[in-house]
Enzyme design. Structure first.
Site, short mmCIF file in Angstrom:
data_model
loop_
_atom_site.label_atom_id
_atom_site.label_comp_id
_atom_site.label_asym_id
_atom_site.label_seq_id
_atom_site.Cartn_x
_atom_site.Cartn_y
_atom_site.Cartn_z
N ASN A 7 -42.99 30.77 -38.83
CA ASN A 7 -42.21 29.54 -38.83
C ASN A 7 -42.05 29.12 -40.29
OD1 ASN A 7 -41.17 26.99 -38.56
ND2 ASN A 7 -42.76 26.24 -37.17
N LYS A 14 -45.72 28.84 -41.73
CA LYS A 14 -46.83 28.94 -40.78
C LYS A 14 -46.77 30.31 -40.14
CE LYS A 14 -46.61 24.06 -39.59
NZ LYS A 14 -45.87 23.18 -38.73
N ARG A 94 -39.08 31.66 -35.80
CA ARG A 94 -38.46 30.43 -35.31
C ARG A 94 -37.20 30.18 -36.12
NH1 ARG A 94 -40.07 24.27 -36.51
NH2 ARG A 94 -38.61 23.35 -35.08
N HIS A 183 -36.33 21.25 -30.58
CA HIS A 183 -37.65 21.36 -29.95
C HIS A 183 -37.56 22.18 -28.65
CE1 HIS A 183 -38.98 17.21 -31.76
NE2 HIS A 183 -39.41 18.20 -32.54
N GLY A 213 -43.91 13.92 -31.46
CA GLY A 213 -44.69 14.27 -32.66
C GLY A 213 -44.13 13.48 -33.82
N ARG A 244 -37.39 9.11 -38.85
CA ARG A 244 -35.95 9.25 -38.54
C ARG A 244 -35.48 8.10 -37.65
NH1 ARG A 244 -36.24 15.35 -36.47
NH2 ARG A 244 -38.19 15.61 -37.59
N ASP A 285 -47.55 7.25 -39.26
CA ASP A 285 -48.59 7.85 -38.42
C ASP A 285 -49.03 6.81 -37.40
OD1 ASP A 285 -51.19 8.70 -37.41
OD2 ASP A 285 -51.01 10.31 -38.88
N GLY A 333 -48.26 15.51 -30.84
CA GLY A 333 -49.27 14.64 -31.43
C GLY A 333 -49.45 13.28 -30.76
N GLY A 335 -47.71 12.10 -27.93
CA GLY A 335 -47.67 12.23 -26.46
C GLY A 335 -48.99 12.71 -25.88
N GLU A 336 -49.68 13.60 -26.60
CA GLU A 336 -50.93 14.17 -26.08
C GLU A 336 -52.13 13.26 -26.31
OE1 GLU A 336 -51.57 18.15 -27.68
OE2 GLU A 336 -49.44 18.57 -27.40
N ASN A 337 -52.07 12.46 -27.40
CA ASN A 337 -53.29 11.75 -27.82
C ASN A 337 -53.26 10.24 -27.69
OD1 ASN A 337 -54.72 14.10 -28.85
ND2 ASN A 337 -53.05 14.21 -30.34
N GLU A 387 -45.66 25.99 -29.32
CA GLU A 387 -44.38 26.64 -29.60
C GLU A 387 -44.57 28.08 -30.06
OE1 GLU A 387 -43.73 22.87 -31.70
OE2 GLU A 387 -41.60 23.25 -31.44
P1 ADP Z 1 -45.03 17.69 -35.73
O1 ADP Z 1 -43.79 17.07 -35.18
O2 ADP Z 1 -45.11 17.64 -37.21
O3 ADP Z 1 -45.41 19.03 -35.13
P2 ADP Z 1 -47.33 16.66 -34.28
O4 ADP Z 1 -46.93 17.03 -32.92
O5 ADP Z 1 -48.51 17.34 -34.88
O6 ADP Z 1 -46.14 16.65 -35.30
O7 ADP Z 1 -47.61 15.07 -34.26
C1 ADP Z 1 -47.97 14.40 -35.44
C2 ADP Z 1 -48.10 12.94 -35.15
O8 ADP Z 1 -48.98 12.75 -34.05
C3 ADP Z 1 -48.76 12.16 -36.29
O9 ADP Z 1 -47.81 11.68 -37.19
C4 ADP Z 1 -49.44 11.02 -35.57
O10 ADP Z 1 -48.55 9.92 -35.55
C5 ADP Z 1 -49.60 11.49 -34.15
N1 ADP Z 1 -51.00 11.60 -33.72
C6 ADP Z 1 -51.85 12.61 -33.91
N2 ADP Z 1 -53.05 12.31 -33.35
C7 ADP Z 1 -52.93 11.09 -32.80
C8 ADP Z 1 -53.82 10.23 -32.08
N3 ADP Z 1 -55.07 10.57 -31.81
N4 ADP Z 1 -53.33 9.04 -31.68
C9 ADP Z 1 -52.06 8.68 -31.94
N5 ADP Z 1 -51.18 9.44 -32.61
C10 ADP Z 1 -51.61 10.64 -33.03
#
Ligand code: ADP
Length: 407
Positions: A7, A14, A94, A183, A213, A244, A285, A333, A335-337, A387
């Site tokens: 990538n 990467k 990619r 995506h 993310g 954005r 973030d 990032g 969505g998962e956390n 991905e």
């Molecule tokens: P990319 O689009 O660069 O692949 P990621 O999917 O890794 O990004 O997501 C990055 C974003 O995820 C970070 O900017 C942050 O805002 C968010 N993030 C990561 N961990 C957490 C968390 N524990 N809680 C909330 N947001 C998180």
């Protein structure tokens, strides 16, 4: 079969080497700050008997050197995981913008490279470094097939009513102005994972996939096929993102050019790098934004409210487009956390049959996990995206077909 996934971005590269026999990553890494004096190489080995992480600070002059360093690490007698580059069966690249020319993974030759180059104006920040990655790979790994996987591919099933803008039709025919979506590898991967989790055939399920993310996009997936997505001709459209803007009234552009004296390049930078969450509260973030919000920063709270509201509206729109929704899938990032964001998005969606279990949503659980309540008509899942693995899967598929055809 060993597949190297590349990538290549504008200032980073990467890589991951997959052993497709047990579908595991053998080694991977990232080279950052390419072109700067202070480059960083991070290499991780993850084979059964060894888990290692190596960080090297060094100047990485260009992508050729970056690729050379990546390959050297993979075959390094001490840190490597294979003895010789000839053990790599194929390289998957990619490529962000495939335009309308590519509907699936494609073996790269001169014609394909020309077609990718012809799409450069549609993705000026992404396609040129992707092409450099391909050319360097051809040079450093001679005789090993290179295969392109396009971010836009999954969205090629959108019908014209979804992908066309209401502009003079010739803008589409002459200048390729349409929605392409991005995506795609992530939306495809999480759709297939979700179907498995729902214990259903992908061709029978309707999903809303939500990739949150740094970049954010939402897709409506009908029976495994994308019928609409939030990003547009470029990855600037859709919901607001880290930096954005997402969708804005197009007339704002002309108005701001007049009012601020910025030129179009500057304004484009503002829309891409200084807008979204960052534009509203100065941070991009989500973790920092929650911290600031808890400390009483009103703009941080507003940024989260706007973000969740925009995503909620897309869920409503895509529920209408799909008619019936089996599951909503959160990934990447945020969505998962981020349980707070998920809760805010799903709040008051019970009229669409969406009800989440607050405790499940906020508790730390091994991923993937579901967060809908028993009363919900729509399942709600967190599914980590991958991905690189999706790219490796597509490469394996095309390689296997080609090997069989040769027999
Ligand atoms: P990319 O689009 O660069 O692949 P990621 O999917 O890794 O990004 O997501 C990055 C974003 O995820 C970070 O900017 C942050 O805002 C968010 N993030 C990561 N961990 C957490 C968390 N524990 N809680 C909330 N947001 C998180």
């Amino acid at each position: 079969m060993k597949i190297l996934v590349i990538n290549a971005g504008s200032s980073s590269l990467k890589y991951q080497l997959f052993n497709m026999e047990d579908t595991r990553v053998m080694a991977g890494g990232v080279l950052e700050r390419i072109g700067e004096k202070k480059g960083v190489l991070t290499h991780t080995i993850s084979i059964r008997e060894r888990e290692e992480k190596i960080v090297q600070k060094q100047e990485i002059k260009n992508h050729k050197l970056a690729m050379h360093l990546a390959i050297s690490m993979i075959v390094d007698p001490k840190h490597g995981v294979i003895n010789d580059i000839s053990q790599i069966d194929a390289v998957g690249h990619r490529v962000v913008q495939g335009g309308e020319a590519f509907g699936s993974a494609t073996f790269i030759d001169d014609t394909v490279k020309k077609a990718i180059r012809s799409n450069n104006p549609l993705a000026p920040l992404h396609n040129p470094p992707n092409l450099i990655g391909i050319e360097v790979s051809e040079e450093l790994l001679p005789g090993i097939p290179n295969i392109a996987i396009f971010d836009t591919e999954f969205h090629q099933t959108m019908p014209p009513k979804a992908f066309l803008y209401a502009l003079p039709y010739e803008f589409y025919t002459k200048f390729k102005v349409r929605k392409y979506g991005f995506h795609g590898t992530s939306h495809k991967y999480i759709s297939h994972q979700a179907a498995q989790l729902l214990k259903k055939d992908i061709e029978t399920v309707n999903l809303i996939t939500i990739h949150l993310g740094n970049g954010c996009s939402i897709s409506a997936v009908e029976k495994g096929k994308c019928i609409d997505t939030s990003m547009g001709m470029t990855p600037l459209a859709g919901v607001m993102m880290g930096t954005r803007a997402g969708d804005i009234d197009p007339a704002i552009i002309g108005y701001l050019l007049e009012q601020t004296g910025m030129d179009i390049k500057e304004l484009d930078r503002v829309l891409n790098k200084k807008s979204g969450l960052k534009g509203i509260c100065g941070m991009n973030d989500m973790r920092d934004i929650h911290d600031a919000s808890q400390k009483g920063d009103p703009n941080a709270a507003l940024a989260v409210d706007m973000f969740c509201y925009q995503i909620k509206k897309y869920i409503g729109a895509y529920a209408a487009a799909l008619g019936k929704v089996d599951a909503i899938v959160f990934s990447a990032g945020v969505g998962e956390n981020d349980g707070l964001v998920r809760a805010k998005i799903c709040n008051k969606l019970s009229n669409l049959g969406i009800r989440i279990d607050t405790k499940k949503n906020l508790s730390k659980q091994p991923k993937p996990f579901s967060l809908h309540s028993p009363a919900s008509n729509v399942e709600v899942w967190v599914v980590p995206t991958n991905e690189e693995f999706q790219i490796a899967k597509e490469v394996k598929k095309i390689m296997t077909c080609s090997n069989q055809n040769r027999k």
